[in-house]
Write an enzyme that holds these catalytic residues in place. Structure first.
Site, PDB file in Angstrom:
ATOM      1  N   GLY A 106      -4.816   3.996   3.376  1.00 19.41           N
ATOM      2  CA  GLY A 106      -3.686   3.596   2.542  1.00 19.41           C
ATOM      3  C   GLY A 106      -4.171   2.574   1.534  1.00 19.41           C
ATOM      4  O   GLY A 106      -4.834   1.605   1.913  1.00 19.41           O
ATOM      5  N   VAL A 147       3.942   4.349   8.241  1.00 17.86           N
ATOM      6  CA  VAL A 147       3.665   3.301   9.218  1.00 17.86           C
ATOM      7  C   VAL A 147       2.334   3.574   9.920  1.00 17.86           C
ATOM      8  O   VAL A 147       1.983   4.730  10.188  1.00 17.86           O
ATOM      9  CB  VAL A 147       4.810   3.192  10.255  1.00 17.86           C
ATOM     10  CG1 VAL A 147       5.004   4.492  11.016  1.00 17.86           C
ATOM     11  CG2 VAL A 147       4.570   2.044  11.230  1.00 17.86           C
ATOM     12  N   ARG A 196       0.835  -1.205   0.000  1.00 12.82           N
ATOM     13  CA  ARG A 196       0.000   0.000   0.000  1.00 12.82           C
ATOM     14  C   ARG A 196       0.869   1.254   0.000  1.00 12.82           C
ATOM     15  O   ARG A 196       2.064   1.217   0.273  1.00 12.82           O
ATOM     16  CB  ARG A 196      -0.925   0.011   1.231  1.00 12.82           C
ATOM     17  CG  ARG A 196      -0.189   0.135   2.556  1.00 12.82           C
ATOM     18  CD  ARG A 196      -1.108   0.485   3.709  1.00 12.82           C
ATOM     19  NE  ARG A 196      -0.417   0.432   4.990  1.00 12.82           N
ATOM     20  CZ  ARG A 196       0.385   1.375   5.462  1.00 12.82           C
ATOM     21  NH1 ARG A 196       0.624   2.456   4.749  1.00 12.82           N
ATOM     22  NH2 ARG A 196       0.951   1.236   6.659  1.00 12.82           N
ATOM     23  N   CYS A 233       1.588   7.459  10.513  1.00 16.15           N
ATOM     24  CA  CYS A 233       1.476   8.003   9.161  1.00 16.15           C
ATOM     25  C   CYS A 233       2.561   9.025   8.852  1.00 16.15           C
ATOM     26  O   CYS A 233       2.420   9.835   7.927  1.00 16.15           O
ATOM     27  CB  CYS A 233       0.082   8.609   8.926  1.00 16.15           C
ATOM     28  SG  CYS A 233      -1.270   7.454   9.194  1.00 16.15           S
ATOM     29  N   SER A 247      -8.814   2.662   8.102  1.00 14.06           N
ATOM     30  CA  SER A 247      -8.994   2.216   9.489  1.00 14.06           C
ATOM     31  C   SER A 247      -9.569   3.376  10.294  1.00 14.06           C
ATOM     32  O   SER A 247      -9.156   4.525  10.138  1.00 14.06           O
ATOM     33  CB  SER A 247      -7.662   1.756  10.096  1.00 14.06           C
ATOM     34  OG  SER A 247      -6.699   2.799  10.064  1.00 14.06           O
TER      35      SER A 247
END
Length: 222
Positions: free
Chosen positions: A151, A86, A82, A180, A164
């Protein structure tokens, strides 16, 4: 624009799962995507679930955003295909994986990302919460706290990965990363505004709003 650009309503198979290991769902997504690359006539899919604690890094993610050594770590870590940096998944966070054929919607990744944000924003509105976008960034914020991350990976205009939404997770896992890659914006969850909220009730809102935003007929698959 908040609705599909394609006039004929598509079918979307809804898989409501419980807590599933990340790597198992990753293999499932890859299979679903490849099937649709090979056969454009297959229905779209939306998977809604939660994950056990896991850290994931996007394809070009900077490992410096991990505050621990992933080689000698007690935490599960995966680098996947993706986009984005992180992030952290855990129970209490609702994760959505749409497998959509964008040939039937709009072949524009920015459009697709904004539609996913719109699903979250409308969901928050149902609870009296004003979700916001942040210029130049992807995701949804509440009063300066990021509550939803996005993502994606698109191959031949078939999507995988997704979004999410922090409903009621234990947020301490986010302290081990720069979420992120954004150091100056804290992470939040809906439970900070609505203490009794649960993933199970938010699922139905997300599914309904996803159907409205993308103009699909949602088919609940048992």
């Amino acid at each position: 624009m908040s609705r599909s650009m394609f006039s004929r309503q598509r079918r979307c198979l809804l898989y409501n799962q419980e807590v599933m290991p990340y790597i198992e769902v990753l293999r499932w997504q890859r299979q679903l995507q490849m099937e649709r690359i090979n056969n454009f006539d297959l229905d779209d899919v939306l998977i809604l679930l939660e994950h056990p604690p896991v850290y994931t890094l996007g394809q070009g993610a900077n490992p410096e955003f991990l505050k621990f050594d992933p080689i000698a770590s007690q935490y599960e870590v995966h680098r996947v295909e993706r986009g984005g940096e992180v992030t952290y998944h855990c129970p209490g966070q609702l994760v959505g994986y749409p497998i959509l054929n964008l040939h039937y919607y709009c072949k524009d990744l920015h459009w697709y990302l904004r539609q996913l944000e719109e699903v979250i924003i409308i969901t928050l509105e149902a609870y009296g919460l004003a979700g916001e976008r942040s210029p130049g960034l992807t995701g949804v914020w509440l009063e300066g706290r990021k509550v939803a991350a996005i993502g994606i990976k698109v191959s031949r205009w078939i999507t995988m990965h997704g979004f999410s939404l922090n409903v009621c997770p234990d947020l301490t896992g986010f302290q081990r990363i720069v979420p992120c890659g954004i150091a100056d914006k804290p992470v939040g969850s809906l439970a900070q505004w609505l203490p009794n909220i649960t993933c199970s009730e938010v699922r139905s809102q997300v599914a309904k709003n996803f159907a409205n935003v993308f103009n699909v007929e949602m088919i609940d698959v048992q």
